[in-house]
Scaffold this active site. Sequence first.
Site, PDB file in Angstrom:
ATOM      1  N   SER A 341       0.819  -1.099  -0.095  1.00 51.76           N
ATOM      2  CA  SER A 341      -0.062  -0.129   0.006  1.00 51.76           C
ATOM      3  C   SER A 341       0.828   1.295  -0.030  1.00 51.76           C
ATOM      4  O   SER A 341       1.543   1.466  -0.907  1.00 51.76           O
ATOM      5  CB  SER A 341      -0.892   0.021   1.135  1.00 51.76           C
ATOM      6  OG  SER A 341      -1.920   0.913   1.017  1.00 51.76           O
ATOM      7  N   GLU A 352      11.104   5.650  -9.386  1.00 51.15           N
ATOM      8  CA  GLU A 352      10.855   6.335 -10.873  1.00 51.15           C
ATOM      9  C   GLU A 352      10.948   7.594 -10.874  1.00 51.15           C
ATOM     10  O   GLU A 352      11.411   8.298 -12.126  1.00 51.15           O
ATOM     11  CB  GLU A 352       9.550   5.725 -11.350  1.00 51.15           C
ATOM     12  CG  GLU A 352       9.180   4.163 -11.364  1.00 51.15           C
ATOM     13  CD  GLU A 352       7.820   3.721 -12.072  1.00 51.15           C
ATOM     14  OE1 GLU A 352       6.885   4.935 -12.222  1.00 51.15           O
ATOM     15  OE2 GLU A 352       7.405   2.906 -11.786  1.00 51.15           O
ATOM     16  N   LYS A 366      -0.504  -4.220  -3.692  1.00 54.19           N
ATOM     17  CA  LYS A 366      -1.908  -3.461  -3.245  1.00 54.19           C
ATOM     18  C   LYS A 366      -2.007  -1.762  -4.008  1.00 54.19           C
ATOM     19  O   LYS A 366      -1.398  -1.033  -3.530  1.00 54.19           O
ATOM     20  CB  LYS A 366      -2.090  -3.257  -1.897  1.00 54.19           C
ATOM     21  CG  LYS A 366      -3.624  -2.453  -1.568  1.00 54.19           C
ATOM     22  CD  LYS A 366      -3.857  -2.537  -0.129  1.00 54.19           C
ATOM     23  CE  LYS A 366      -5.225  -1.799   0.522  1.00 54.19           C
ATOM     24  NZ  LYS A 366      -5.215  -0.662  -0.223  1.00 54.19           N
TER      25      LYS A 366
END
Length: 527
Positions: A341, A352, A366
């Site tokens: 999560s 990224e 999740k």
Amino acid sequence: MTEKNNESLNTEDQTKEVNEEITEGIMESENPEEPKENITRWVRIKPFHFVMLLFFVVFLTAGITTFALAFGDEKVVEVGVPTRTEFNKLFKAYDLLKDEYYDELDQTDIVDGAINGMLDALGDPYSDYMNQKEAENFHMNISSSFQGIGAEIQEKDGFIMVVAPIKGSPAEEAGLKPQDLIIAVDGKSISGYSATEAVTIIRGEKGTKVTLTIQRAGTDQPMDITITRDEIPIKTVYGEMINDHIGKIQITSFSTNTTEELKEALKELEAKGMKGLVLDIRQNPGGLLTQAVSVSSMFVPKGELLFQVEHNDGSIEQFASSESNPLDLPVVVVIDEGSASASEILAGAVSESAGIPLVGKTSFGKGTVQTAFDFEDGSNIKLTSAKWLTPNGNWIHEKGVKPDYEVSLPEFAFLPFLNPDLQLKESMQSQEVKTAETMLQVIGLEPGEVDGFFDEATKNAVLTLQKEAGLEETGILTAETTIELMSRLSVKIQESDTQVNKAVELLQQDLGLTEETDEEVEEDTAS
């Protein structure tokens, strides 16, 4: 337990009030003109007026009778009450239960069951209805400490699965692991339970005990683990220096004060000479979305994307870093199967948008956001309201975030928990004996062949352990001896943390340091 039903990505202001009342299929009209109290009033009516009133009543009664005969068995819908044709079947089912069921109905249970049924039909383990008690536990998980065993759980394919135990919690100390399936609580099967239902029976007062029957991946037989409930601490950030140059900070969940705790930990480690950071979010089950945003911003340059939210109408909302001065030193992030999560938002953002390497194992997976809505009676619906995507637009749901460097922990890090109540002694043969032999071997004692048979060599290894620990030398593995064995194993696991060791190696390369230069610095300091 945190027993937070994964619990979940939540915003601090995510709780919205739902003002509609839940009806039982029969809606009663409310007359604002009706007196609030029973007051007896005497009214004089003139004879002519009385005759006219009587005529009106007779006429009205005849009209109603004609209407009823004309429409036969059809029910008269009360004027002014809105109808929803899609609920006709539901109302009829309720009426059938009320009229035909052999026993008295509990209307609250019937309505709660109907709502649960609608949410179950979604097939989404993160959308759930909570009664008053369950909703109270849900809010408690977000903002304060609580009493329980300290583990994040979720419903998966009809089973209750451990996402991750909380650091330092009774669940962690008892040996619960990510992806353990809880199949029974105190001997009662919980097959088909929702996560909130499971939380309600697992959680309890400090000092009380609960026995969980666990099915662990790779093992044939379920095992019972008895856990003593405790106050679960709200601290979420733990910092330490690994060596003279590298610091490590573990974030165990994203709670109300996580960002401030992290800033304080960074300040303390920088004062101790930290030049590189290992950020450990293993077994972090997530938490508050706002905290995930603020923590991620500390590592991602201002204006760069942290993540994106795709709403149910297809619109995309982007969240960018707002931090003007992100941390200016090399960082490596460590993840595992228990990172879920909000942890995955952090991992995706730093990977990224900041080029920070990830080490460990693929995360939980999740990729959804939940919003909670409260009813006036204190009950609650938690709904999956959106998807979240990484900065590059990847949806990691049920796939997880993959590390740049995949590193497994040693096999002995996944050994099952040994119950201290068991007595393992000479001539016994069992799976528990084999586990004990493996543990003894890992900590440097020689139990003989690891075959599950408690022979003389195994007894001698236990006697050595007891002698070194100052315990009664019986050669029987039980109680304090078992606890001592598992404690030594825990230390060995930390010393052999291959994932953190890889992260340190990467940081030292980045800083131009090696183990030899570290030793030279220590010698210079000593002189």
